[in-house]
Every structure is written in structure tokens, then in C-alpha cells.
Design a protein around this motif. Structure first.
Motif, PDB file in Angstrom:
ATOM      1  N   GLU A  13       1.221  15.060   3.454  1.00  0.00           N
ATOM      2  CA  GLU A  13       1.910  16.113   2.439  1.00  0.00           C
ATOM      3  C   GLU A  13       3.015  16.913   3.111  1.00  0.00           C
ATOM      4  O   GLU A  13       3.022  17.176   4.486  1.00  0.00           O
ATOM      5  CB  GLU A  13       0.750  16.958   2.073  1.00  0.00           C
ATOM      6  N   LEU A  15       0.804  -1.250  -0.247  1.00  0.00           N
ATOM      7  CA  LEU A  15      -0.188  -0.004  -0.105  1.00  0.00           C
ATOM      8  C   LEU A  15       0.815   1.275   0.100  1.00  0.00           C
ATOM      9  O   LEU A  15       2.046   1.121   0.567  1.00  0.00           O
ATOM     10  CB  LEU A  15      -0.949  -0.056   1.095  1.00  0.00           C
ATOM     11  N   GLU A  16       0.275   2.317  -0.459  1.00  0.00           N
ATOM     12  CA  GLU A  16       1.017   3.539  -0.603  1.00  0.00           C
ATOM     13  C   GLU A  16       0.226   5.041  -0.073  1.00  0.00           C
ATOM     14  O   GLU A  16      -0.641   5.008  -0.707  1.00  0.00           O
ATOM     15  CB  GLU A  16       1.558   3.854  -2.010  1.00  0.00           C
ATOM     16  N   HIS A  17       0.774   5.469   0.836  1.00  0.00           N
ATOM     17  CA  HIS A  17       0.211   6.829   1.051  1.00  0.00           C
ATOM     18  C   HIS A  17       1.360   7.740   2.099  1.00  0.00           C
ATOM     19  O   HIS A  17       2.027   7.073   2.325  1.00  0.00           O
ATOM     20  CB  HIS A  17      -1.207   6.795   1.864  1.00  0.00           C
ATOM     21  N   GLN A  18       1.198   8.950   2.271  1.00  0.00           N
ATOM     22  CA  GLN A  18       2.037   9.652   2.897  1.00  0.00           C
ATOM     23  C   GLN A  18       1.424  10.985   3.381  1.00  0.00           C
ATOM     24  O   GLN A  18       0.380  11.373   2.698  1.00  0.00           O
ATOM     25  CB  GLN A  18       3.372  10.007   2.149  1.00  0.00           C
ATOM     26  N   HIS A  46      11.464   5.398   4.726  1.00  0.00           N
ATOM     27  CA  HIS A  46      10.050   5.166   4.001  1.00  0.00           C
ATOM     28  C   HIS A  46      10.525   4.931   2.527  1.00  0.00           C
ATOM     29  O   HIS A  46      10.025   4.004   1.815  1.00  0.00           O
ATOM     30  CB  HIS A  46       9.170   6.016   4.088  1.00  0.00           C
ATOM     31  N   ARG A  81       7.963  13.960  -1.477  1.00  0.00           N
ATOM     32  CA  ARG A  81       8.278  12.938  -1.045  1.00  0.00           C
ATOM     33  C   ARG A  81       8.648  12.499   0.247  1.00  0.00           C
ATOM     34  O   ARG A  81       9.725  13.119   0.713  1.00  0.00           O
ATOM     35  CB  ARG A  81       8.980  12.046  -2.163  1.00  0.00           C
TER      36      ARG A  81
END
Length: 293
Positions: A124, A119-122, A238, A273
Motif C-alpha cells: 500500500e 497474480l495481482e497484489h502490491q 510493475h 497503484r
């Protein structure tokens, strides 16, 4: 290559002295510091490098948790013992102990993982902050200050640091808030080795994270009789990023009590990122007259 950056690379180029009993043993130099105590980020980075040397190349460090046990002596080398705690199908765990004079100065556990999909999220990156090029360098900020620590900050660190809104070397300008941001990168290019960049990121993560505590109470580094020391340090990598390109280190302190303060940090590359997250508790002792609530 400039001397501070060459010294960083030399410090991270550990000597493998071979396996002894149940440990892999490495040695590394101590970098000079104006107050004679080893910089905590140096020992963190070297401990990471030692652990990296004992895992397969396709497993990358994703987290570490460390305790600073004793101050290190800049006149003596450091020995690193790595215990290969566990190797599983996807993860490896290593414990690194850093020693001087036969006594541990740092104890760290790090975890490594195969490259995997998921899964990918972060969160801002904060918006509308000034570009690093528009902010003064430490050399410009400390011009004319004749003190060994100021000279070290200005010209002898391997990283360039640009504070938002301003540094707290000599005074704390503006509102006393428990957060700040720092643009940071090495003062020159590094080799392409990804593990070198991960270790150097650990090195840099120890530089300014406690400053969010200081800023909240109006405490500058130059405050007489200020005593501050890192107690522990945790870091999660990360995503890969180059430390010789500008990164934004966003820092905040949720609490300070009992002579200790907790600081949290997030490190972003310039495109937004999220590269790493950091947590550190530090000892902070200030004379009553040094506080500016």
C-alpha cells in the motif's frame, strides 16, 4: 513546450546509426549539467530507449540492472550498442553499453515481456501525506540562492519535485531518519507514447534516491566536499503510469557502510497503484566534520 522538457525529449530521441557486427548502434546527445558530468538518469533512460528500439512493440520493459562505470562528459554525445542476447516465446533480453571516447560509461541488461495475465497484489502507498500542491516547489525553496547548481535545481530540470517532509538542498530539517518521500512529475505534458513514459520514469528514478542516506546523517547537498555517485541501479516496472501526472516516490536506506549506501524506492501513482520499484547503491564520502548524527 518549455525548454527543460524539450531537452529531455531531445535526449531520448536517439539516432539509429544501423547495425554493426553483432550490435545495433544508436547515438544520443548529452544534456548540460552545472558540474560537467552527465546525469546518471539520462544515461539510464537513453539505454532503455536504445534497447526498446530492438524489441517488438508488443514486448514491454519490466526490469533493468545497470552499472555506472565512468562519469560522462556533458560536452560529448553518447553511443549506445545493443546486443540482442535472447528472444524467447514470452521474454526478450538486451544488453546496452553506453560509450564516450570509445570507453563504456554504463552497462545495462534489460528484460522485456509480452503483456500477460497473472497474480495481482502490491504494498500500500503510505497514507496521510501532504498533497504535492501544498508543498513548496524547488523554485520557491531555492529563491534567492545564487549558485549554478541551485539555479539548475530550481528552473532547469524537466521534473517538478516536492519533498516530504522538506528538501535537503541546503540543510536537513527535522529528525534524522533513513526515509523520505518525494512527489514528482514532469513540468509539462508528454506525448502519449508508453515507452517514452517508461524511459522518463527511469530518468526520474535516479534523482533523489540517495537522499534517504543523506537524511539519516543530517547531510545536505550543500555540505562542503561531499562526494556522492551512483554505482549501480536496478528498476522493475510493475504497472504503466504517466510521468506527467503526480507520482509519489517513497525512499528508504537500510544500510550504509564502507563509503557506500544502499537505497530502495517505490513509485506510486496518485491513486495508490505501485508503478515501479528501484534499488541503488551509491558512493557517499563525507568529511568527518560534515556529519550530523
Amino acid at each position: 513546450m518549455n525548454e527543460p522538457l524539450a531537452n529531455l525529449l531531445a535526449a531520448l530521441d536517439l539516432t539509429d546509426t544501423g547495425a554493426q557486427t553483432s550490435e545495433d548502434i544508436f547515438t544520443g546527445p548529452s544534456q548540460w549539467m552545472p558540474l560537467g558530468r552527465v546525469f546518471g538518469g539520462q544515461v539510464l533512460a537513453q539505454s532503455c530507449v536504445a534497447a526498446m528500439r530492438t524489441v517488438p512493440d508488443d514486448r514491454i520493459v519490466h526490469s533493468m540492472h545497470a552499472y555506472f562505470l565512468r562519469p560522462g562528459d556533458v560536452t560529448k554525445p553518447i553511443t549506445f550498442g545493443v546486443d540482442r542476447i535472447h528472444d524467447g516465446r514470452s521474454f526478450s533480453t538486451r544488453r546496452t553499453q553506453a560509450y564516450q571516447n570509445g570507453l563504456p560509461i554504463l552497462s545495462m541488461i534489460a528484460s522485456f515481456q509480452d503483456v500477460d495475465e497473472g497474480l495481482e497484489h502490491q504494498v500500500e502507498m503510505p497514507a496521510d501525506l501532504p498533497d504535492p500542491e501544498s508543498l513548496p516547489s524547488p523554485l520557491e525553496t531555492l529563491e534567492g540562492v545564487d549558485h549554478p547548481v541551485a539555479r539548475y535545481w530550481a528552473t532547469e530540470r524537466p521534473f517538478d519535485m516536492r519533498h516530504v517532509p522538506s528538501p535537503i538542498f541546503l540543510r536537513v530539517d527535522g529528525e534524522h531518519v533513513a526515509h523520505q518521500a518525494v512527489w514528482i512529475k514532469t513540468i509539462g505534458e508528454l506525448p502519449d507514447d508508453p515507452n517514452l513514459h517508461r524511459a522518463a520514469l527511469a530518468y526520474a528514478s535516479d534523482y533523489s534516491i540517495l537522499e534517504s542516506i543523506f537524511r539519516r546523517h543530517g547531510i545536505a547537498w550543500s555540505t562542503p566536499d561531499l562526494k556522492a555517485a551512483s554505482l549501480d541501479h536496478a528498476m522493475w516496472w510493475h504497472r504503466f503510469g504517466r510521468v506527467d501526472e503526480w507520482m509519489l516516490y517513497v525512499q528508504e536506506s537500510p544500510s550504509a557502510t564502507g563509503g557506500r549506501g544502499l537505497a530502495l524506492g517505490r513509485i506510486f501513482d496518485r491513486s495508490g497503484r505501485l508503478l515501479a520499484s528501484v534499488a541503488q547503491e551509491g558512493m557517499v564520502r563525507v568529511p568527518l566534520g560534515g556529519r550530523r548524527e
